[in-house]
Design an enzyme around this catalytic site. Structure first.
Site, PDB file in Angstrom:
ATOM      1  N   ARG A   1      -0.846  -8.920  13.282  1.00 46.42           N
ATOM      2  CA  ARG A   1      -1.363  -7.876  12.366  1.00 46.42           C
ATOM      3  C   ARG A   1      -2.253  -8.491  11.295  1.00 46.42           C
ATOM      4  NH1 ARG A   1       4.101  -5.370  10.700  1.00 46.42           N
ATOM      5  NH2 ARG A   1       2.916  -4.381   9.029  1.00 46.42           N
TER       6      ARG A   1
ATOM      7  N   LYS B   1       0.826  -1.215   0.000  1.00 46.43           N
ATOM      8  CA  LYS B   1       0.000   0.000   0.000  1.00 46.43           C
ATOM      9  C   LYS B   1       0.859   1.264   0.000  1.00 46.43           C
ATOM     10  CE  LYS B   1      -2.060  -1.038   3.889  1.00 46.43           C
ATOM     11  NZ  LYS B   1      -1.335  -2.303   4.171  1.00 46.43           N
TER      12      LYS B   1
ATOM     13  N   ARG C   1      -9.619   1.513   8.577  1.00 46.84           N
ATOM     14  CA  ARG C   1      -9.284   0.123   8.854  1.00 46.84           C
ATOM     15  C   ARG C   1     -10.369  -0.576   9.662  1.00 46.84           C
ATOM     16  NH1 ARG C   1      -3.453   0.459   8.496  1.00 46.84           N
ATOM     17  NH2 ARG C   1      -2.395  -1.366   9.243  1.00 46.84           N
TER      18      ARG C   1
ATOM     19  N   ARG D   1      11.750  -6.018   4.532  1.00 47.27           N
ATOM     20  CA  ARG D   1      11.604  -4.561   4.433  1.00 47.27           C
ATOM     21  C   ARG D   1      12.598  -3.813   5.322  1.00 47.27           C
ATOM     22  NH1 ARG D   1       5.845  -2.182   5.267  1.00 47.27           N
ATOM     23  NH2 ARG D   1       5.950  -3.447   7.143  1.00 47.27           N
TER      24      ARG D   1
ATOM     25  N   ARG E   1      11.233  -2.268  11.147  1.00 43.25           N
ATOM     26  CA  ARG E   1      10.170  -1.832  12.052  1.00 43.25           C
ATOM     27  C   ARG E   1       9.978  -2.831  13.191  1.00 43.25           C
ATOM     28  NH1 ARG E   1       5.268  -0.189   8.082  1.00 43.25           N
ATOM     29  NH2 ARG E   1       4.116  -1.294   9.713  1.00 43.25           N
TER      30      ARG E   1
HETATM   31  P1  AP5 Z   1       4.912  -1.586   1.722  1.00 42.06           P
HETATM   32  O1  AP5 Z   1       4.617  -0.727   0.569  1.00 42.06           O
HETATM   33  O2  AP5 Z   1       5.679  -1.039   2.858  1.00 42.06           O
HETATM   34  O3  AP5 Z   1       3.571  -2.327   2.225  1.00 42.06           O
HETATM   35  P2  AP5 Z   1       2.358  -1.797   3.086  1.00 42.06           P
HETATM   36  O4  AP5 Z   1       1.111  -2.412   2.541  1.00 42.06           O
HETATM   37  O5  AP5 Z   1       2.414  -0.328   3.225  1.00 42.06           O
HETATM   38  O6  AP5 Z   1       2.696  -2.517   4.459  1.00 42.06           O
HETATM   39  P3  AP5 Z   1       2.576  -1.996   5.945  1.00 42.06           P
HETATM   40  O7  AP5 Z   1       3.282  -3.020   6.806  1.00 42.06           O
HETATM   41  O8  AP5 Z   1       3.021  -0.581   6.063  1.00 42.06           O
HETATM   42  O9  AP5 Z   1       1.070  -2.099   6.198  1.00 42.06           O
HETATM   43  P4  AP5 Z   1       0.348  -2.096   7.514  1.00 42.06           P
HETATM   44  O10 AP5 Z   1      -1.019  -1.823   7.077  1.00 42.06           O
HETATM   45  O11 AP5 Z   1       0.513  -3.310   8.344  1.00 42.06           O
HETATM   46  O12 AP5 Z   1       1.137  -0.970   8.375  1.00 42.06           O
HETATM   47  P5  AP5 Z   1       0.794   0.520   8.755  1.00 42.06           P
HETATM   48  O13 AP5 Z   1       2.044   1.272   8.798  1.00 42.06           O
HETATM   49  O14 AP5 Z   1      -0.345   1.029   7.961  1.00 42.06           O
HETATM   50  O15 AP5 Z   1       5.697  -2.878   1.127  1.00 42.06           O
HETATM   51  C1  AP5 Z   1       6.172  -3.912   1.981  1.00 42.06           C
HETATM   52  C2  AP5 Z   1       7.552  -4.382   1.474  1.00 42.06           C
HETATM   53  O16 AP5 Z   1       7.384  -5.014   0.209  1.00 42.06           O
HETATM   54  C3  AP5 Z   1       8.566  -3.252   1.228  1.00 42.06           C
HETATM   55  O17 AP5 Z   1       9.838  -3.714   1.570  1.00 42.06           O
HETATM   56  C4  AP5 Z   1       8.466  -2.968  -0.281  1.00 42.06           C
HETATM   57  O18 AP5 Z   1       9.686  -2.500  -0.810  1.00 42.06           O
HETATM   58  C5  AP5 Z   1       8.117  -4.350  -0.814  1.00 42.06           C
HETATM   59  N1  AP5 Z   1       7.204  -4.326  -1.978  1.00 42.06           N
HETATM   60  C6  AP5 Z   1       6.117  -3.533  -2.145  1.00 42.06           C
HETATM   61  N2  AP5 Z   1       5.484  -3.839  -3.297  1.00 42.06           N
HETATM   62  C7  AP5 Z   1       6.198  -4.868  -3.858  1.00 42.06           C
HETATM   63  C8  AP5 Z   1       6.047  -5.639  -5.061  1.00 42.06           C
HETATM   64  N3  AP5 Z   1       5.025  -5.423  -5.913  1.00 42.06           N
HETATM   65  N4  AP5 Z   1       6.959  -6.604  -5.320  1.00 42.06           N
HETATM   66  C9  AP5 Z   1       7.993  -6.843  -4.446  1.00 42.06           C
HETATM   67  N5  AP5 Z   1       8.178  -6.157  -3.294  1.00 42.06           N
HETATM   68  C10 AP5 Z   1       7.291  -5.177  -3.011  1.00 42.06           C
HETATM   69  O19 AP5 Z   1       0.259   0.329  10.253  1.00 42.06           O
HETATM   70  C11 AP5 Z   1       1.128  -0.036  11.292  1.00 42.06           C
HETATM   71  C12 AP5 Z   1       0.366  -0.065  12.603  1.00 42.06           C
HETATM   72  O20 AP5 Z   1      -0.115   1.258  12.916  1.00 42.06           O
HETATM   73  C13 AP5 Z   1      -0.884  -0.950  12.646  1.00 42.06           C
HETATM   74  O21 AP5 Z   1      -0.572  -2.285  12.951  1.00 42.06           O
HETATM   75  C14 AP5 Z   1      -1.691  -0.276  13.754  1.00 42.06           C
HETATM   76  O22 AP5 Z   1      -1.177  -0.602  15.023  1.00 42.06           O
HETATM   77  C15 AP5 Z   1      -1.415   1.200  13.497  1.00 42.06           C
HETATM   78  N6  AP5 Z   1      -2.386   1.782  12.569  1.00 42.06           N
HETATM   79  C16 AP5 Z   1      -2.138   2.277  11.324  1.00 42.06           C
HETATM   80  N7  AP5 Z   1      -3.260   2.713  10.755  1.00 42.06           N
HETATM   81  C17 AP5 Z   1      -4.263   2.489  11.632  1.00 42.06           C
HETATM   82  C18 AP5 Z   1      -5.669   2.698  11.604  1.00 42.06           C
HETATM   83  N8  AP5 Z   1      -6.280   3.217  10.534  1.00 42.06           N
HETATM   84  N9  AP5 Z   1      -6.384   2.336  12.700  1.00 42.06           N
HETATM   85  C19 AP5 Z   1      -5.796   1.842  13.799  1.00 42.06           C
HETATM   86  N10 AP5 Z   1      -4.466   1.592  13.887  1.00 42.06           N
HETATM   87  C20 AP5 Z   1      -3.708   1.903  12.812  1.00 42.06           C
HETATM   88 MG    MG Z   2       2.740   1.019   4.818  1.00 43.75          MG
END
Ligand code: AP5
Ligand code: MG
Length: 216
Positions: free
Chosen positions: A173, A15, A90, A129, A162
Site C-alpha cells: 500500500r 485521514k 488517489r 489499529r 483489517r
Molecule cells: P486512521 O485514521 O485509520 O488512518 P487512515 O489514514 O485513514 O489510514 P487507512 O489505512 O484507512 O488509509 P488507507 O488510505 O490506506 O486506506 P483506505 O481505507 O482509504 O489511523 C490509523 C491508526 O492510527 C488508527 O488506529 C488510529 O486510531 C491511529 N491514529 C490516527 N491518528 C493518530 C495520531 N495523531 N496519533 C496516534 N495514533 C493515531 O483504503 C483501503 C484500500 O481501499 C486501498 O488500499 C485500495 O485498495 C482501496 N481504495 C480506497 N480508496 C481508493 C481509491 N480512491 N482508489 C482506488 N482504490 C481505493
Molecule cells: Mg482510513
C-alpha cells in the site's frame, strides 16, 4: 457555495480519524472511499466482491469503479453543503474526475490538507489499529484503546484487524501510494489548494493544525 475538502496522505497517517473530527466540526458529510468499499464487501455486493480482490493485495481498485461509486455518494442529499473526502482522489485520473463532478454542482475542491508522517509512524499506527465490525469506528491499541479489549465503545460490536493491515500488504500500500498518489501533491500544489499538516503529533494537535489550515 458547498465546501469540499480533500484529505491527502499515506496509509495510516490518520485521514479517517481527522476526517471524522473535521466533518463533525464543520457539519459536512464524511466520504471515505475505503469505508464505502468495506461496506460493500460486508454486504457482499458485486462491487464489494470486485473491489476485495484488489484491496486484499494492497492495490488500488480501478479508477472507473471507484469514480462511479464516489459520484453516486456525492449525489446523496447529505452532501449538499459539501463533504470531507478521505482516500479519494488517489490518482490523477480520479482528481480530474472529481473536478468535473464538483463543477456539475457549481463547486470545486477548496482545500487539500496533505497530512504527512514517516514510514515508521505509519507502520506503528496501522499495526495497532482495531476497527469495529458494525460501523468502522477506529481504535488503536496504544494511542486510542477501547474501554474493553475487542469491543467497540460506541456500538458494542466486535473489533477486528483489517485484512489489508498485514505487514506485507501495508508495504504494498505504501509503495502504491508513492507511485500513484504522490503525483497529486504537485497537482494540488500547482493550483494553490495544498496545505501541509504534520501528522506526527497527537490526534488533538493534528486536528488543531488541520482546522487552521482549512481556514486559510
Ligand atoms: P486512521 O485514521 O485509520 O488512518 P487512515 O489514514 O485513514 O489510514 P487507512 O489505512 O484507512 O488509509 P488507507 O488510505 O490506506 O486506506 P483506505 O481505507 O482509504 O489511523 C490509523 C491508526 O492510527 C488508527 O488506529 C488510529 O486510531 C491511529 N491514529 C490516527 N491518528 C493518530 C495520531 N495523531 N496519533 C496516534 N495514533 C493515531 O483504503 C483501503 C484500500 O481501499 C486501498 O488500499 C485500495 O485498495 C482501496 N481504495 C480506497 N480508496 C481508493 C481509491 N480512491 N482508489 C482506488 N482504490 C481505493
Ligand atoms: Mg482510513
Amino acid at each position: 457555495m458547498a465546501t469540499f475538502i480533500v484529505l491527502l496522505g499515506p496509509p495510516g497517517v490518520g485521514k479517517g480519524t481527522q476526517a471524522k473530527i473535521l466533518a463533525d466540526a464543520k457539519k459536512l458529510a464524511h466520504i471515505s472511499s475505503g469505508d464505502l468499499f468495506r461496506e460493500n464487501i460486508k454486504n457482499q455486493t458485486e462491487l464489494g466482491k470486485h473491489a476485495k480482490s484488489f484491496i486484499d493485495k494492497g492495490e488500488l481498485v480501478p479508477d472507473d469503479v471507484t469514480i462511479n461509486m464516489v459520484r453516486e455518494r456525492l449525489h446523496r442529499p447529505d452532501c449538499e453543503e459539501g463533504a470531507i473526502l478521505d482516500g479519494f482522489p488517489r490518482t490523477p485520473t480520479q482528481a480530474a474526475a472529481l473536478d468535473k463532478m464538483l463543477a456539475e454542482f457549481n463547486g470545486r475542491v477548496q482545500s487539500v490538507p496533505y497530512i504527512t508522517a514517516t514510514k515508521q509512524v505509519l507502520v506503528e499506527r496501522i499495526s495497532g489499529r482495531w476497527t469495529c465490525r458494525q460501523s468502522g469506528h477506529v481504535y488503536h491499541q496504544m494511542f486510542n484503546p477501547p474501554k474493553q479489549a475487542g469491543v467497540c465503545d460506541l456500538d458494542g460490536s466486535e473489533l477486528y484487524q483489517r485484512e489489508d493491515d498485514k505487514a506485507e500488504t501495508v508495504a504494498t500500500r505504501i509503495h502504491v501510494y508513492l507511485e500513484q498518489t504522490i503525483p497529486l501533491v504537485e497537482y494540488y500544489r500547482s493550483n494553490g489548494t495544498l496545505v501541509e499538516v504534520n501528522g506526527a503529533q497527537t490526534v488533538e494537535q493534528v486536528s488543531m493544525d488541520l482546522c487552521s489550515a482549512v481556514k486559510k
